[in-house]
Structures are given as structure tokens and as C-alpha cells.
Design a protein around this motif. Sequence first.
Motif, mmCIF file in Angstrom:
data_model
loop_
_atom_site.group_PDB
_atom_site.id
_atom_site.type_symbol
_atom_site.label_atom_id
_atom_site.label_comp_id
_atom_site.label_asym_id
_atom_site.label_seq_id
_atom_site.Cartn_x
_atom_site.Cartn_y
_atom_site.Cartn_z
ATOM 1 N N TYR A 154 14.579 10.369 -10.186
ATOM 2 C CA TYR A 154 13.367 9.849 -9.549
ATOM 3 C C TYR A 154 13.748 9.195 -8.217
ATOM 4 N N LYS A 155 12.720 8.807 -7.465
ATOM 5 C CA LYS A 155 12.959 8.288 -6.115
ATOM 6 C C LYS A 155 12.848 6.764 -6.063
ATOM 7 N N TYR A 159 9.867 -0.708 -6.849
ATOM 8 C CA TYR A 159 8.487 -1.199 -6.913
ATOM 9 C C TYR A 159 8.031 -1.279 -8.371
ATOM 10 N N ARG A 160 7.206 -2.273 -8.654
ATOM 11 C CA ARG A 160 6.740 -2.473 -10.038
ATOM 12 C C ARG A 160 6.042 -1.201 -10.554
ATOM 13 N N GLY A 161 6.290 -0.917 -11.836
ATOM 14 C CA GLY A 161 5.625 0.233 -12.465
ATOM 15 C C GLY A 161 6.317 1.554 -12.183
ATOM 16 N N MET A 162 7.410 1.534 -11.428
ATOM 17 C CA MET A 162 8.157 2.770 -11.194
ATOM 18 C C MET A 162 9.448 2.718 -12.016
ATOM 19 N N PRO A 191 5.341 10.501 -6.222
ATOM 20 C CA PRO A 191 6.762 10.246 -5.955
ATOM 21 C C PRO A 191 7.382 11.205 -4.938
ATOM 22 N N ARG A 192 6.839 12.430 -4.812
ATOM 23 C CA ARG A 192 7.474 13.355 -3.855
ATOM 24 C C ARG A 192 7.308 12.859 -2.411
ATOM 25 N N LEU A 193 6.369 11.921 -2.200
ATOM 26 C CA LEU A 193 6.164 11.390 -0.846
ATOM 27 C C LEU A 193 7.130 10.244 -0.499
ATOM 28 N N GLY A 207 0.839 -1.209 0.000
ATOM 29 C CA GLY A 207 0.000 0.000 0.000
ATOM 30 C C GLY A 207 0.870 1.254 0.000
ATOM 31 N N LEU A 208 1.928 1.251 0.815
ATOM 32 C CA LEU A 208 2.818 2.419 0.870
ATOM 33 C C LEU A 208 3.520 2.631 -0.484
ATOM 34 N N CYS A 209 3.943 1.534 -1.090
ATOM 35 C CA CYS A 209 4.619 1.642 -2.388
ATOM 36 C C CYS A 209 3.672 2.205 -3.454
ATOM 37 N N ARG A 210 2.410 1.798 -3.398
ATOM 38 C CA ARG A 210 1.427 2.327 -4.358
ATOM 39 C C ARG A 210 1.292 3.836 -4.205
#
Length: 369
Positions: free
Chosen positions: A265-266, A299-302, A202-204, A193-196
Amino acid sequence: MRLSLDGFTDLVSVENDLVTVGAGMPLHVLNPLLASHGLALPNLGDIDAQTIAGAISTGTHGTGSRLGGLATFVEALELVTGTGEVRRFAKGEPGFDGAVVGVGALGVLTEVTLRCCPAFVLHATEGPVPLADVLAGYEDLFGANDHFEFYWFPYTDRALTKANNRVGRDDRPLGGFKSWLEDDFLSNTVFDGLCRVGRAAPRLVPSITRLSARVLSAREFTGASHEVFCSPRRVRFVEMEYSFPREVLREAFAGLQRVIDALPYKIVFPVEVRCAAADELWLSPSYGRDSCYIAIHQYRGMPYEEYFREFERMALELGGRPHWGKMNYRTAEDLRPAYPRFDEFLALRGELDPERRFANAYTEKVFGV
Ligand SMILES: Cc1cc2nc3c(=O)[nH]c(=O)nc-3n(C[C@H](O)[C@H](O)[C@H](O)COP(=O)(O)OP(=O)(O)OC[C@H]3O[C@@H](n4cnc5c(N)ncnc54)[C@H](O)[C@@H]3O)c2cc1C
């Protein structure tokens, strides 16, 4: 061409501490089976979803400064070669050291004989520690524990350390609820959930990694070795892992931090650091040297490609060798100098699979022929 080894999962024999199984047996079947005979593998990785063939073929490892990866527990193996011959390689015989970590390029493993040890209990001690302290004392931490590893969450100055040591009694088991809460719910459902959130905003991410580093608090427990080593992993990610000579860990880690700081990116996923003893298996990432391993994830999709490529560039300069079962951008040309027995492995492949029946895009990239 794809082959399923789902039918090769039988227990073939148990003779004292030598156990022979079908090569397609998954570790989550093998581990309880060994326990039922009072036996265990001396070391394991983070999960038990792999087959024994997939684990040894890629040099899969856990952590432990005096122990090698799973392939080092192999005493003999049986292989159907590219010419249809059934070949058996036993430890000490010509070709054995090349055949164990074979990356699927030599033939189809059908049986594996493993040298096991008596079943044992681990005492796990986990907790947050300043990253600087872990990096300053990693040689001692690796040496003082049977199994030591740490995770670092980017943008934080804390590490989560995990030390597993052999003890005589299983007197502090994790209750079922606590085990589910910490190893499954927090590490999978909550972390996913946090990764989503991090992927959507992304700034979070720095706040998320700081939170993740705090949520996983100190704990101690005991359990059967395979239950302590392996946990469920349901969060999807991409990964690259490199082995380094043990003495360059601080330098490699500083290089990794510079790579992360320079990215556009993070990175939301933690970095995992482990170690293994030197071994003699030609394509093992720990061949001929005591090693440390740094695994990086996203994480997937990043976005991840620049992260992985820059980390790999730094790893290459420090003598890094990639995990065969994770992502890498290496080719035969730059792998050859990293593996002193690379050409002997290619010669063995020429003998066992002269027509390259087991070649695929990946083996063409990493072996070049
Ligand atoms: C969530 C997760 C956690 C992980 N944790 C760790 C860890 O802690 N430590 C670590 O080192 N790695 C780890 N890995 C990597 C993993 O161990 C490897 O990717 C492993 O190879 C997967 O095994 P598999 O049975 O799925 O093999 P596959 O992915 O099916 O195959 C891997 C390779 O083995 C070859 N192979 C498989 N079966 C045979 C056979 N019968 N004969 C010949 N060749 C064969 C294939 O050709 C291929 O080259 C992890 C991976 C994931 C996804």
C-alpha cells in the motif's frame, strides 16, 4: 487508573534562569510564561500541546545537533512514588538521570525545575531541496545550523528543509494572514483534504505526495523561538519514531525507502528527520550518542502496521531506539541491549514503585515486569 494533573499547573518560582512549575503545565502555557520573564527553553518540538511532565517523561525532543531534548533542561523534579513518598531528585544526585525520562513508571511528577536561557529570536529558512543533496550533506547541515530538519514526501526526490538559527532582531515577522495560510490552512486543512483523497483513492497517493512537496514553497521569517518551533497540528495520524547513531542516517534512510517500495500500500504522510546531542539520561533515546531521528507517519484510517513493523525491524539492526511516546512493538527483551542503563532504571523503579502501582499494559510490554 488515570490521573489528571490539570490542577498542577502553577508557576512555583523563578530564580534567575531556573524556573519551577507544576508538572501538569502545558507547553503552550509554559512558553509565553517564560517569555514574560525574558526566558525560553533552548529547544522545543513541533507542537506545544504537551504537558511538561509528558514531554520529559517520554524523551520528547526538537532538533539541534548541539542540544538535547526537553528532558535535558531539567535541573530537579519532585515525584510522588508508588509508596506515597514525596521524593526530590536534583541534577548530579543518585537516581536523577534515571528519573527524568521515566515513562510514567516511577510515580507522579508534581514539580519540574527547568534551566532556561534568555529569550531568543529565530530566523527560519525553509525550502525544497533535492533529497540526494540533503542526504549527501546532512552532517554539515546539522552542524552549520542551530536547528535543522527535513521532511521527505514518499515517491518524490525532493525534501523540504527547515533551518532555524538564532539572530539578534525580529525584523522579518510573518504576517498574521501568511502565518495562518501556510502553518495552519495549507499544513492542516488542505493537507487533511489531500490525505482524505489518498485514503479514498490510494492509487492517487504518489501524485498527492508530489503535489504536497511542491505546495510548500521557500520562505524566510523571524519570530520568538517558541512561535517558530511550534505550529498547530490538526491532521490525525499514527506515528513511530526512532533515534539512530548519527552516522548511520544514510543507511537508515535507504532502508526506509526499501521498506516503502516493498509495501503493498502507499504512504501519504511525510517522513521527518531531526537530530539531537548525546545526553546522560538513562532512558533517553539519545543516551550516550549523538543521534538522528527518523519519524514515520500514516494518515488515520489507512494501513500502517507492515510499514511500521518493517521500519522497526530495520531500525533494530542499526541500533535504533524508539520514542517512548509514539508507537513501537518493542519488548523489554530487545530494549535492554539498546539501553546500557536499562537494568539500573528497572532497579530504580523497584525502589520507587515496588508494588507497580503505575504499571499498565505499555509499561509491562517495554519493561517486562
Ligand atoms: C501532533 C503531535 C506532534 C508531536 N511532536 C513531537 C515532537 O516534535 N517531538 C517529540 O519528541 N515528540 C512529539 N510528539 C510526542 C509527544 O511529545 C509525546 O507523546 C508526549 O508525551 C505527549 O505529552 P502529554 O502531556 O500528552 O503526555 P501523555 O501522553 O499524557 O503521557 C505521556 C507519558 O508521560 C507520562 N506522564 C505524563 N504526565 C506525567 C506525570 N505528571 N508524572 C509522571 N509521568 C507522567 C505518562 O504516564 C506517559 O507515559 C508529538 C505528538 C503529537 C500528537
